[in-house]
Design a protein around this motif. Structure first.
Motif, mmCIF file in Angstrom:
data_model
loop_
_atom_site.group_PDB
_atom_site.id
_atom_site.type_symbol
_atom_site.label_atom_id
_atom_site.label_comp_id
_atom_site.label_asym_id
_atom_site.label_seq_id
_atom_site.Cartn_x
_atom_site.Cartn_y
_atom_site.Cartn_z
ATOM 1 N N LYS A 68 0.821 -1.212 0.000
ATOM 2 C CA LYS A 68 0.000 0.000 0.000
ATOM 3 C C LYS A 68 0.856 1.265 0.000
ATOM 4 N N SER A 69 1.826 1.315 0.906
ATOM 5 C CA SER A 69 2.642 2.526 1.004
ATOM 6 C C SER A 69 3.451 2.744 -0.272
ATOM 7 N N THR A 70 3.994 1.657 -0.804
ATOM 8 C CA THR A 70 4.773 1.754 -2.043
ATOM 9 C C THR A 70 3.870 2.201 -3.191
ATOM 10 N N SER A 101 2.551 2.403 12.833
ATOM 11 C CA SER A 101 3.025 1.223 12.128
ATOM 12 C C SER A 101 2.764 1.265 10.620
ATOM 13 N N ILE A 102 1.829 2.104 10.187
ATOM 14 C CA ILE A 102 1.598 2.173 8.739
ATOM 15 C C ILE A 102 2.589 3.118 8.075
ATOM 16 N N LEU A 103 2.614 4.336 8.568
ATOM 17 C CA LEU A 103 3.407 5.354 7.882
ATOM 18 C C LEU A 103 4.702 5.667 8.610
ATOM 19 N N VAL A 153 -6.446 7.714 1.760
ATOM 20 C CA VAL A 153 -6.461 7.210 3.137
ATOM 21 C C VAL A 153 -5.996 5.758 3.131
ATOM 22 N N GLU A 154 -4.846 5.517 3.755
ATOM 23 C CA GLU A 154 -4.318 4.152 3.818
ATOM 24 C C GLU A 154 -4.809 3.483 5.099
ATOM 25 N N THR A 155 -5.169 2.223 4.990
ATOM 26 C CA THR A 155 -5.549 1.518 6.210
ATOM 27 C C THR A 155 -4.974 0.116 6.254
HETATM 28 MG MG MG Z 1 2.225 0.725 4.708
#
Ligand code: MG
Ligand code: GDP
Length: 330
Positions: A68-70, A101-103, A153-155
């Motif tokens: 997701k982040s990539t 922990s996500i970003l 919005v990332e989850t």
């Molecule tokens: Mg991520």
């Protein structure tokens, strides 16, 4: 001095001018749990509301490691190159414990974090998903008033946070990885049902064959679902963020879905429903906070009775309600 930086009027003016520092402070203000910040935070959101609503809000979900982040880094960079300004927010109820922990791992958004047309804000710390999600929802309003044209919005792809993200975005994008053996699980967990668009991610190198297989699998599986409220079937695309393939098609597909949603009224109807949803959520949140603070002793007593088997959970709840409303048993 401290008070001045928190003046909602000043923050509002500077935020509207696109001042990033002011936006950051504004978000910190609405995330604050201090009671003296509550009133200025509400004023600020009220001031921003008339200037909000004009962006496209995208929810990006998928299991940890799905990329997701990539993806957001590569896709977001493509969007800014096309003239968009984007804000990246996160919903991660675990971040209070694990510190973002996500970003937290910003190296995964290397390009975007250096991009002047992008703004990245990690998930607010919070104990409850409801609290974290509400603050993210309010942050969307601030980012829109600050002029961002796309909100991502990332989850985390586990549990309840998808529902919250779906309730604050216009389009819900699900990233799946080929050959992870979780195809059917994803469907069973009901997350796939929320998706408006499925991306088989990491479709590169020797994963290509598996990726095509997964694409066919999901196209077939999604076909079995009853007609969705949007009236739109769910496209399944292949993409690689590392090789930057399929991203243009993702963007075109998103644009296409959004115009269909706007034409058939789903876009506006969904946003209305979402406002209703957040009204209920906030009210429930405040009510339960109120109950547990004002009637803590009563609650503790009744809880003990329930745990000891002296009374049933239902009649205990009834009794507490009578205490709260001051009414007699009927
Ligand atoms: Mg991520
Ligand atoms: N082969 C390949 N690997 C990728 C791709 N996107 C991400 N990855 C890798 O997958 C891992 C997890 O990525 P990350 O973005 O942190 O996933 P997240 O937990 O979903 O945010 C990292 O090692 C990435 O380098 C891709 O398009 N292709």
């Amino acid at each position: 001095m401290e008070r001045k930086t928190h003046s909602p009027d000043e923050l509002f003016v500077r935020l509207r001018q696109g001042d990033r520092v002011a936006l950051g402070r504004a978000i910190t203000l609405i995330e604050s749990t201090r009671s003296i910040d509550r009133q200025p935070a509400t004023e600020l959101i009220e001031a921003c509301l008339p200037y909000s609503g004009n962006s496209i809000r995208l929810g990006i979900s998928g299991t940890p490691g799905a990329g997701k982040s990539t993806f957001i880094d590569a896709f977001g960079t493509m969007l800014t190159a096309r003239g968009h300004s984007i804000a990246v927010l996160a919903i991660d109820p675990s971040s209070g414990v694990h510190h973002g922990s996500i970003l937290g791992d910003k190296t995964r958004m290397d390009n975007l974090s250096r991009d002047p047309k992008a703004y990245i804000r990690p998930s607010p710390a919070g104990s409850s998903l409801g609290g974290v999600a509400r603050k993210t929802r309010e942050t969307i309003v601030l980012c829109e008033a600050a002029g961002f044209s796309q909100i991502l919005v990332e989850t985390v792809g586990v549990g309840q946070s998808e529902t919250a993200v779906q309730a604050m975005t216009d389009l819900f994008v699900l990233l799946l990885i080929p050959g992870a053996g979780d195809e059917l699980q994803g469907i069973k967990r009901g997350i796939v049902e929320l998706a408006d668009l499925v991306i088989i991610h990491k479709a590169d190198g020797d994963r290509m064959a598996l990726a095509r297989e997964a694409q066919m699998h999901y196209q077939r599986a999604l076909h079995l679902y009853p007609e969705r409220s949007s009236g739109q079937s769910v496209p399944v695309l292949l993409a690689s963020s590392i090789e930057q393939t399929g991203l243009v098609q993702v963007e075109e597909t998103i644009q296409n879905i959004i115009s269909i949603f706007k034409e058939n009224g789903h876009f506006q109807a969904q946003r209305k429903d979402q406002s209703g949803f957040w009204l209920r959520e906030s009210l429930m949140d405040q009510l339960s906070t109120w109950v547990f603070s004002r009637h803590r002793e009563d609650y503790k007593q009744l809880e003990a009775d329930v745990l000891n088997g002296k009374t049933s959970p239902f009649s205990a709840a009834d009794e507490l309600m009578r205490k709260i409303t001051g009414s007699k048993a009927d």
